[in-house]
Design an enzyme around this catalytic site. Structure first.
Site, PDB file in Angstrom:
ATOM      1  N   ASP A 268       0.862  -1.178   0.000  1.00  0.00           N
ATOM      2  CA  ASP A 268       0.000   0.000   0.000  1.00  0.00           C
ATOM      3  C   ASP A 268       0.899   1.229   0.000  1.00  0.00           C
ATOM      4  O   ASP A 268       1.844   1.315   0.777  1.00  0.00           O
ATOM      5  CB  ASP A 268      -0.888  -0.029   1.243  1.00  0.00           C
ATOM      6  CG  ASP A 268      -1.982   1.009   1.170  1.00  0.00           C
ATOM      7  OD1 ASP A 268      -3.143   0.618   0.992  1.00  0.00           O
ATOM      8  OD2 ASP A 268      -1.676   2.221   1.283  1.00  0.00           O
ATOM      9  N   ASN A 276      -2.970  12.754  -5.009  1.00  0.00           N
ATOM     10  CA  ASN A 276      -4.203  12.775  -5.789  1.00  0.00           C
ATOM     11  C   ASN A 276      -5.024  14.019  -5.473  1.00  0.00           C
ATOM     12  O   ASN A 276      -5.536  14.692  -6.359  1.00  0.00           O
ATOM     13  CB  ASN A 276      -5.022  11.532  -5.432  1.00  0.00           C
ATOM     14  CG  ASN A 276      -5.394  10.738  -6.661  1.00  0.00           C
ATOM     15  OD1 ASN A 276      -4.994  11.069  -7.771  1.00  0.00           O
ATOM     16  ND2 ASN A 276      -6.181   9.718  -6.461  1.00  0.00           N
ATOM     17  N   HIS A 281      -5.971  14.053 -10.381  1.00  0.00           N
ATOM     18  CA  HIS A 281      -5.945  12.621 -10.687  1.00  0.00           C
ATOM     19  C   HIS A 281      -4.943  12.259 -11.775  1.00  0.00           C
ATOM     20  O   HIS A 281      -4.412  11.162 -11.765  1.00  0.00           O
ATOM     21  CB  HIS A 281      -7.338  12.141 -11.096  1.00  0.00           C
ATOM     22  CG  HIS A 281      -8.244  12.038  -9.910  1.00  0.00           C
ATOM     23  ND1 HIS A 281      -8.356  10.890  -9.167  1.00  0.00           N
ATOM     24  CD2 HIS A 281      -9.038  12.947  -9.313  1.00  0.00           C
ATOM     25  CE1 HIS A 281      -9.182  11.098  -8.169  1.00  0.00           C
ATOM     26  NE2 HIS A 281      -9.613  12.337  -8.238  1.00  0.00           N
ATOM     27  N   ASP A 285      -2.429   9.375 -11.368  1.00  0.00           N
ATOM     28  CA  ASP A 285      -2.346   8.232 -12.279  1.00  0.00           C
ATOM     29  C   ASP A 285      -0.907   7.997 -12.721  1.00  0.00           C
ATOM     30  O   ASP A 285      -0.441   6.863 -12.774  1.00  0.00           O
ATOM     31  CB  ASP A 285      -3.208   8.471 -13.525  1.00  0.00           C
ATOM     32  CG  ASP A 285      -4.686   8.283 -13.207  1.00  0.00           C
ATOM     33  OD1 ASP A 285      -4.985   7.856 -12.066  1.00  0.00           O
ATOM     34  OD2 ASP A 285      -5.532   8.564 -14.080  1.00  0.00           O
ATOM     35  N   ASP A 315      -4.390   2.405  -4.636  1.00  0.00           N
ATOM     36  CA  ASP A 315      -2.931   2.433  -4.519  1.00  0.00           C
ATOM     37  C   ASP A 315      -2.448   1.154  -3.856  1.00  0.00           C
ATOM     38  O   ASP A 315      -1.450   1.150  -3.154  1.00  0.00           O
ATOM     39  CB  ASP A 315      -2.465   3.672  -3.749  1.00  0.00           C
ATOM     40  CG  ASP A 315      -3.084   3.745  -2.365  1.00  0.00           C
ATOM     41  OD1 ASP A 315      -3.972   2.920  -2.067  1.00  0.00           O
ATOM     42  OD2 ASP A 315      -2.695   4.623  -1.578  1.00  0.00           O
TER      43      ASP A 315
END
Ligand code: C2E
Ligand code: CA
Ligand code: CA
Length: 671
Positions: A268, A276, A281, A285, A315
């Site tokens: 994680d 983010n 985003h 990404d 994530d």
């Protein structure tokens, strides 16, 4: 006939005697040949021996012994060659070359046998002569049959044997032999017709099989592509969750069968959410893609174990480590992944400060099914995120005990009587400059008849997990408000809300009803909400906060700096206070990073006109530093540990005494 027509006509005729260039057809011909040619030579040799035997006493030896032996030897060698072709894999060019050679070889071989037959003929009596006629006719039919798959070769044999045959026997003038010649001509004509029909059907069959195969291949390719897409994460192009679990279950079965270890890992990313939130985003990404690429590289280069890597969603990434890994291998893998993830990312904006926590679980030590193994890895990850952020944790017997105790806490909490077993303690929040108590934070305590005192750090998350936090909050809030009503008017109450309280579907109406019923003015209440609670469901949290705010309550952002340290929340929420987590205070005088963080947070609060509360202050030195940095409120053991509600009056009275005494001394000094 015009010259052009003649030329095309000739070319078409020549083509009849050539092997066409069609790889699939050639392959089929070659296949058929490797089975039939030995048969052809068998007919040829056995018939030849029969004829030679008839002539052995009448013709010279070279004709009855040497020539047949040479011809038989050639035929034998060819048979042997063809028999060896069956299992071999050959290229298209190789096959075509061999077929062409075979094609042209029919010419000398056919001619050889024909000349030999004619050479023998004069030595025989009428019976022996007709045996030659019979031999040639039958043998050529057998050959044409065996060569059916290669029309050109069959035609060459027909021509090279039958034309001289018909001419020869016609020329003898012998009526029977002439009849045989005519007969053979007719039979050959019929054979050639059959040959053409058969060959056309054969070529068609090969072509249609080819198109079927092409179709099948296209269907297969399409289904392969569908399979690939169904198992691929569209953003990172890594294997996806579905693929991961398929991989896990097959690796698990294999490990069970071979009695070896297999491990599951869950990764994680720490600090991904703020990227983010703050950069958008598309940047998020890109970071995911890049982080995924780096981890994939580590996995591919890892050995001696094989590591499967997939994106599980968000994530979160998954690992399956096959090949009997040990704890040390997993730690080594975890460390390499961690190092790669931590390297800077090429963003136009800023350094991300990304890291990752990893949880591993090992079969057979920790679980007996792949599902249970995954759960263990998940718990190890949870443990890493809570206590060892950015590190690798392997599921152990201690963690197992922890899970068991979690289960025990959950079960006892289900049947507990909140009214009887829950208590509240209060910890003062002190004005940093005047050192007056400004309010008290309520902290819950559970006295379980079975377990004794249980820390809220354990039972609050348990209540959240089993869905009992909201009734618990209502009981606690009712009590806290009742206690706070007995305090002097200037003393505020701070009350902790959980994510589930602020993000519930029906909103915080039950809490509002409790506040209204209590009679304590809302402007004396602060609600403490953690960043994690806010990120849980930002929209709902925002609505709840707005409602509380509209009533006149204050809002504090709790444990600031530990969660996702996302400043965007500070900007987007109507906050009154920020509570800096106590982990920064502990080493504020030793660790320049902690010092810097608190300094900048104090500055931020100042700019935004939000009060800065610092928790966990245990020493005078810490307090002095925090004062210098401009923090507004202080909470911690330095002033007081959490105390029961009944102790507050006395505590406030003592504080008043102490401060009055200080003030008097100060006045004396001034005078
Ligand atoms: P929190 O809201 O951050 O509460 C502060 C915690 O720090 C309390 O632990 C408090 O006893 C402890 N603390 C205060 N001063 C010092 C200090 O100087 N040094 C050290 N080492 N610790 C200090 P506690 O009471 O164990 O609470 C733990 C957490 O449980 C709280 O953290 C809060 O998140 C949660 N919690 C407690 N009561 C409630 C409640 O009524 N409702 C909800 N939702 N959560 C609660
Ligand atoms: Ca708190
Ligand atoms: Ca806190």
């Amino acid at each position: 006939m015009p010259a052009v027509d003649l030329k095309t006509y000739l070319a078409a005729t020549m083509r009849l005697f050539r092997v066409p260039e069609d790889p699939d057809l050639s392959r089929a011909q070659f296949d058929a040949f490797s089975k039939q040619i030995p048969l052809l030579y068998f007919i040829l040799i056995s018939n030849t021996i029969a004829v030679a035997y008839t002539y052995v006493n009448v013709a010279p030896d070279w004709l009855t012994m040497i020539v047949p032996s040479v011809l038989t030897l050639i035929a034998g060698l060819r048979t042997f060659w063809w028999l060896r072709q069956r299992g071999l894999v050959r290229s298209d060019a190789d096959i075509l070359r061999n077929l062409r050679a075979t094609n042209w070889m029919t010419l000398p071989i056919g001619a050889g046998f024909t000349i030999w037959s004619f050479a023998l003929y004069p030595y025989g009596d009428p019976f022996a002569k007709s045996q030659v006629a019979f031999y040639m006719a039958v043998t050529v039919i057998g050959c044409i049959f065996s060569l059916m798959h290669l029309r050109s070769a069959a035609l060459i044999v027909t021509l090279i044997v039958d034309v001289p045959y018909v001419l020869f026997f016609w020329a003898t003038g012998e009526p029977t032999l002439k009849a045989i010649a005519v007969n053979n001509l007719l039979v050959s004509g019929a054979m050639v017709t059959v040959l053409f029909i058969y060959y056309r059907d054969f070529a068609d069959l090969v072509a249609s099989r080819k198109s079927l195969l092409t179709q099948q291949a296209a269907t297969q390719a399409l289904s392969d592509e569908n399979f690939r897409l169904a198992n691929l994460d569209s953003l990172t192009e890594l294997p996806n969750r579905r693929r991961f679990f398929a991989e896990l279950s097959s690796a698990f079965t294999e490990a069970e069968r071979r009695h070896v270890r297999v491990a599951v890992g869950i990764i994680d990313l720490d600090g991904f959410k703020p990227i983010n939130d703050n950069y958008g985003h598309s940047v998020g990404d890109r970071v995911l893609i890049e982080a995924g690429r780096r981890v994939r590289e580590v996995c591919e280069g890892f050995g001696p174990q094989r590591v499967e890597f997939a994106r599980l969603g968000g994530d979160e990434f998954g690992l399956v480590v096959c090949g009997d890994p040990e704890d040390a291998d997993l730690m080594r893998l975890g460390q390499r992944i961690g190092e790669q993830v931590k390297l800077p990312y090429q963003l136009d904006t800023a350094h991300t400060g990304l890291s990752c926590s990893i949880g591993f679980a090992l079969y057979p030590r920790s679980a007996t099914t792949s599902e249970a193994l995954y759960e263990c890895a998940d718990y190890a990850l949870y443990h890493a995120k809570r206590h060892l952020r950015g590190r690798t944790v392997i599921f152990s017997s201690e963690l197992e005990a922890e899970i068991r105790s979690r289960g025990v806490i959950e079960n006892l909490l289900r049947t507990s009587d909140f009214g009887a077993e829950m208590e509240l303690v209060f910890q003062p929040i002190v004005d940093a400059m005047s050192e007056h108590t400004a309010g008290f934070e309520t902290l819950a305590r559970w006295h379980s008849p079975r377990l004794g005192w249980v820390s809220p750090a354990d039972f609050i998350p348990a209540a959240e997990r089993i869905g009992l936090i909201r009734p618990l909050t209502q009981v606690l809030l009712t009590r806290a408000l009742a206690t706070a009503k007995t305090w002097p008017d200037h003393i505020r109450l701070s009350f902790n809300l959980s994510a589930h309280d602020v993000c519930a579907a029906e909103g915080i109406l039950p809490l509002i009803a409790i506040i209204e019923k209590s009679g304590l003015p809302p402007h004396r209440i602060d609600f403490e909400i953690t960043e994690t609670a806010v990120t849980f469901d930002f929209v709902r949290a925002q609505q709840s906060i707005a409602t509380l705010k509209a009533m006149g309550c204050g809002i504090s952002l709790d444990d600031f700096g530990t969660g996702y340290s996302s400043l965007s929340h500070v900007h987007r929420l109507p906050l009154d206070k920020i509570k800096v987590d106590r982990s920064f205070v502990a080493d504020i005088n030793e660790n320049p990073v902690s010092h810097k963080i608190i300094k900048s947070l104090a500055g931020l609060c100042d700019d935004m006109e939000i009060a800065c509360v610092v928790e966990g202050v245990e020493t005078r030195a810490q307090l002095d530093t925090l004062r210098r940095l401009g923090c507004d409120f202080i909470q911690g053991y330095y002033f007081a540990k959490p105390m029961p509600g009944s102790a507050i009056d006395e505590y406030l009275a003592k504080e008043r005494e102490r401060l009055d005494g200080d003030a008097a001394r100060a006045a004396k000094v001034v005078a």
